[in-house]
Design a protein around this motif. Structure first.
Motif, PDB file in Angstrom:
ATOM      1  N   THR A   6       0.822  -1.217   0.000  1.00  0.00           N
ATOM      2  CA  THR A   6       0.000   0.000   0.000  1.00  0.00           C
ATOM      3  C   THR A   6       0.855   1.266   0.000  1.00  0.00           C
ATOM      4  OG1 THR A   6      -0.126   0.239   2.415  1.00  0.00           O
ATOM      5  CG2 THR A   6      -1.712  -1.259   1.351  1.00  0.00           C
ATOM      6  N   SER A   7       0.253   2.372  -0.438  1.00  0.00           N
ATOM      7  CA  SER A   7       0.985   3.639  -0.495  1.00  0.00           C
ATOM      8  C   SER A   7       1.389   4.108   0.903  1.00  0.00           C
ATOM      9  CB  SER A   7       0.135   4.712  -1.195  1.00  0.00           C
ATOM     10  OG  SER A   7      -1.106   4.885  -0.529  1.00  0.00           O
ATOM     11  N   THR A   8       0.551   3.857   1.902  1.00  0.00           N
ATOM     12  CA  THR A   8       0.886   4.247   3.277  1.00  0.00           C
ATOM     13  C   THR A   8       2.119   3.497   3.768  1.00  0.00           C
ATOM     14  OG1 THR A   8      -1.452   4.692   3.769  1.00  0.00           O
ATOM     15  CG2 THR A   8       0.036   4.393   5.639  1.00  0.00           C
ATOM     16  N   GLU A   9       2.175   2.214   3.512  1.00  0.00           N
ATOM     17  CA  GLU A   9       3.334   1.408   3.918  1.00  0.00           C
ATOM     18  C   GLU A   9       4.583   1.802   3.129  1.00  0.00           C
ATOM     19  OE1 GLU A   9       1.133  -2.794   5.134  1.00  0.00           O
ATOM     20  OE2 GLU A   9       1.615  -2.389   3.034  1.00  0.00           O
ATOM     21  N   GLN A  10       4.406   2.101   1.853  1.00  0.00           N
ATOM     22  CA  GLN A  10       5.541   2.490   1.012  1.00  0.00           C
ATOM     23  C   GLN A  10       6.160   3.816   1.467  1.00  0.00           C
ATOM     24  OE1 GLN A  10       4.032   2.480  -2.997  1.00  0.00           O
ATOM     25  NE2 GLN A  10       3.937   0.238  -3.119  1.00  0.00           N
ATOM     26  N   SER A  11       5.378   4.663   2.125  1.00  0.00           N
ATOM     27  CA  SER A  11       5.875   5.968   2.565  1.00  0.00           C
ATOM     28  C   SER A  11       6.925   5.856   3.660  1.00  0.00           C
ATOM     29  CB  SER A  11       4.717   6.841   3.061  1.00  0.00           C
ATOM     30  OG  SER A  11       4.167   6.313   4.257  1.00  0.00           O
ATOM     31  N   SER A  12       7.094   4.673   4.222  1.00  0.00           N
ATOM     32  CA  SER A  12       8.115   4.454   5.260  1.00  0.00           C
ATOM     33  C   SER A  12       9.292   3.642   4.735  1.00  0.00           C
ATOM     34  CB  SER A  12       7.496   3.721   6.461  1.00  0.00           C
ATOM     35  OG  SER A  12       6.461   4.488   7.035  1.00  0.00           O
ATOM     36  N   TYR A  13       9.284   3.334   3.437  1.00  0.00           N
ATOM     37  CA  TYR A  13      10.329   2.500   2.849  1.00  0.00           C
ATOM     38  C   TYR A  13      11.441   3.392   2.303  1.00  0.00           C
ATOM     39  CZ  TYR A  13      12.413  -1.390   0.293  1.00  0.00           C
ATOM     40  OH  TYR A  13      13.277  -2.365  -0.163  1.00  0.00           O
ATOM     41  N   GLY A  14      12.386   3.799   3.150  1.00  0.00           N
ATOM     42  CA  GLY A  14      13.483   4.662   2.715  1.00  0.00           C
ATOM     43  C   GLY A  14      13.634   5.858   3.632  1.00  0.00           C
ATOM     44  N   LYS A  15      14.428   6.812   3.218  1.00  0.00           N
ATOM     45  CA  LYS A  15      14.657   8.008   4.030  1.00  0.00           C
ATOM     46  C   LYS A  15      13.987   9.224   3.395  1.00  0.00           C
ATOM     47  CE  LYS A  15      19.121   9.101   1.850  1.00  0.00           C
ATOM     48  NZ  LYS A  15      20.562   9.372   2.085  1.00  0.00           N
ATOM     49  N   TYR A  54      -0.841  19.264  -7.786  1.00  0.00           N
ATOM     50  CA  TYR A  54      -0.068  18.306  -6.990  1.00  0.00           C
ATOM     51  C   TYR A  54       0.682  18.974  -5.841  1.00  0.00           C
ATOM     52  CZ  TYR A  54      -1.370  14.936 -10.502  1.00  0.00           C
ATOM     53  OH  TYR A  54      -2.112  14.119 -11.328  1.00  0.00           O
ATOM     54  N   GLN A  55       1.015  20.242  -6.002  1.00  0.00           N
ATOM     55  CA  GLN A  55       1.663  20.965  -4.902  1.00  0.00           C
ATOM     56  C   GLN A  55       0.715  21.114  -3.704  1.00  0.00           C
ATOM     57  OE1 GLN A  55       5.127  22.652  -4.550  1.00  0.00           O
ATOM     58  NE2 GLN A  55       5.010  20.645  -5.517  1.00  0.00           N
ATOM     59  N   LYS A  56      -0.557  21.249  -3.995  1.00  0.00           N
ATOM     60  CA  LYS A  56      -1.545  21.428  -2.926  1.00  0.00           C
ATOM     61  C   LYS A  56      -1.741  20.167  -2.090  1.00  0.00           C
ATOM     62  CE  LYS A  56      -4.306  25.026  -5.212  1.00  0.00           C
ATOM     63  NZ  LYS A  56      -5.638  25.350  -5.825  1.00  0.00           N
ATOM     64  N   ILE A  57      -1.577  19.018  -2.706  1.00  0.00           N
ATOM     65  CA  ILE A  57      -1.835  17.764  -1.982  1.00  0.00           C
ATOM     66  C   ILE A  57      -0.560  16.984  -1.659  1.00  0.00           C
ATOM     67  CG2 ILE A  57      -4.167  17.544  -2.942  1.00  0.00           C
ATOM     68  CD1 ILE A  57      -3.048  15.475  -4.935  1.00  0.00           C
ATOM     69  N   PHE A  58       0.615  17.529  -2.026  1.00  0.00           N
ATOM     70  CA  PHE A  58       1.882  16.850  -1.756  1.00  0.00           C
ATOM     71  C   PHE A  58       2.112  16.724  -0.246  1.00  0.00           C
ATOM     72  CE2 PHE A  58       6.441  17.135  -0.778  1.00  0.00           C
ATOM     73  CZ  PHE A  58       6.917  16.026  -1.475  1.00  0.00           C
ATOM     74  N   VAL A  59       2.572  15.540   0.192  1.00  0.00           N
ATOM     75  CA  VAL A  59       2.828  15.285   1.614  1.00  0.00           C
ATOM     76  C   VAL A  59       4.315  15.094   1.891  1.00  0.00           C
ATOM     77  CG1 VAL A  59       2.396  13.741   3.576  1.00  0.00           C
ATOM     78  CG2 VAL A  59       0.544  14.251   1.952  1.00  0.00           C
ATOM     79  N   LYS A  60       4.966  14.188   1.164  1.00  0.00           N
ATOM     80  CA  LYS A  60       6.378  13.887   1.429  1.00  0.00           C
ATOM     81  C   LYS A  60       7.033  13.163   0.256  1.00  0.00           C
ATOM     82  CE  LYS A  60       7.446  10.452   4.147  1.00  0.00           C
ATOM     83  NZ  LYS A  60       7.557   9.494   5.274  1.00  0.00           N
ATOM     84  N   ALA A  61       8.349  13.038   0.331  1.00  0.00           N
ATOM     85  CA  ALA A  61       9.111  12.263  -0.650  1.00  0.00           C
ATOM     86  C   ALA A  61      10.107  11.418   0.097  1.00  0.00           C
ATOM     87  CB  ALA A  61       9.831  13.195  -1.627  1.00  0.00           C
ATOM     88  N   ILE A  62      10.390  10.220  -0.429  1.00  0.00           N
ATOM     89  CA  ILE A  62      11.395   9.358   0.188  1.00  0.00           C
ATOM     90  C   ILE A  62      12.328   8.820  -0.886  1.00  0.00           C
ATOM     91  CG2 ILE A  62       9.829   8.629   2.036  1.00  0.00           C
ATOM     92  CD1 ILE A  62       9.827   5.833   0.591  1.00  0.00           C
ATOM     93  N   ARG A  63      13.514   8.423  -0.459  1.00  0.00           N
ATOM     94  CA  ARG A  63      14.502   7.814  -1.363  1.00  0.00           C
ATOM     95  C   ARG A  63      14.629   6.349  -0.986  1.00  0.00           C
ATOM     96  NH1 ARG A  63      18.976  11.715  -2.386  1.00  0.00           N
ATOM     97  NH2 ARG A  63      17.292  12.465  -3.736  1.00  0.00           N
ATOM     98  N   PRO A  64      14.155   5.441  -1.826  1.00  0.00           N
ATOM     99  CA  PRO A  64      14.123   4.013  -1.485  1.00  0.00           C
ATOM    100  C   PRO A  64      15.443   3.266  -1.666  1.00  0.00           C
ATOM    101  CG  PRO A  64      13.174   4.351  -3.644  1.00  0.00           C
ATOM    102  CD  PRO A  64      13.504   5.712  -3.119  1.00  0.00           C
ATOM    103  N   PHE A  65      16.420   3.865  -2.380  1.00  0.00           N
ATOM    104  CA  PHE A  65      17.657   3.147  -2.683  1.00  0.00           C
ATOM    105  C   PHE A  65      18.701   3.358  -1.597  1.00  0.00           C
ATOM    106  CE2 PHE A  65      15.775   4.152  -6.852  1.00  0.00           C
ATOM    107  CZ  PHE A  65      15.579   2.862  -7.303  1.00  0.00           C
TER     108      PHE A  65
END
Length: 201
Positions: A121-130, A190-201
């Motif tokens: 899920t997208s929620t779980e993926q949001s914690s995969y990385g820094k 997309y700027q209005k609804i953007f929450v965060k970004a992560i780097r998975p590598f």
């Protein structure tokens, strides 16, 4: 024979004895060699100096990027290539194939191409990385969105594909209305609804 040779020289004829003549000739010869060696050494130094001025030292080569960075770049390239192969695929909740896929399903399938298993899920993926700041995102980074402006609950995910400058950062995602497409992350919507970004590598 050596004695005769010594007396045949001009310097030897002035000496009082053969022994003195020998010694005098040897000393002169040795001194002559020193002067010859000095001239030879001086000439060699001058030649080296002229060569160094004529041929400037080569510029230092730039250091290459660490191997780990190159590996990450290669992985990102492969994942993006796989994701783009699904462009035009219709949206399908819970789907992860060319017949239809949702946003997190697109990423699960794309990362599988490098043998990386992402959470479903997208929620779980949001914690995969820094976490990465929006201004520092790179191709391969994951970007997350809320359902509405100002929200913090993650409901959508995409992946950065191209960074073209401060006004254009493209990302690929599976939109509920348009299927798999690429959009500009820095666009107003997309700027209005953007929450965060992560780097998975």
């Amino acid at each position: 024979m050596a004695e005769t040779s010594c007396r045949s020289s001009k310097s030897a004829s002035k000496s009082k004895s053969a022994t003195t003549g020998k010694a005098y000739v040897r000393k002169k010869s040795k001194s002559g060699n020193k002067r010859a060696n000095h001239r030879s050494t001086t000439s060699a130094r001058e030649a080296a100096f002229r060569k160094s001025k004529a041929s400037p030292a080569p510029a230092k080569s730039k250091t290459t990027s660490p191997a780990s960075t190159k590996a990450a770049s290669g992985q990102a390239t492969q994942v993006i290539k796989t994701a783009r192969s699904f462009l035009g695929t219709p949206y399908r909740y819970g789907g992860s194939t060319s017949k239809g896929m949702d946003c997190s399903g697109l990423l699960c399938t794309s990362f599988a191409s490098i043998d990386v298993k992402l959470p479903r899920t997208s929620t779980e993926q949001s914690s995969y990385g820094k976490d990465v700041r929006l201004n520092d995102v790179s191709p391969g980074d994951l970007v997350f969105f809320a359902e509405r402006k100002g929200g913090s609950k993650i409901s959508h995910v995409g992946m950065v594909t191209t960074v073209k400058g401060k006004d254009q950062v493209m990302f690929i995602h599976s939109s509920t209305s348009r299927g798999v497409v690429e959009d500009n992350l820095l666009g107003e919507y997309y700027q209005k609804i953007f929450v965060k970004a992560i780097r998975p590598f």
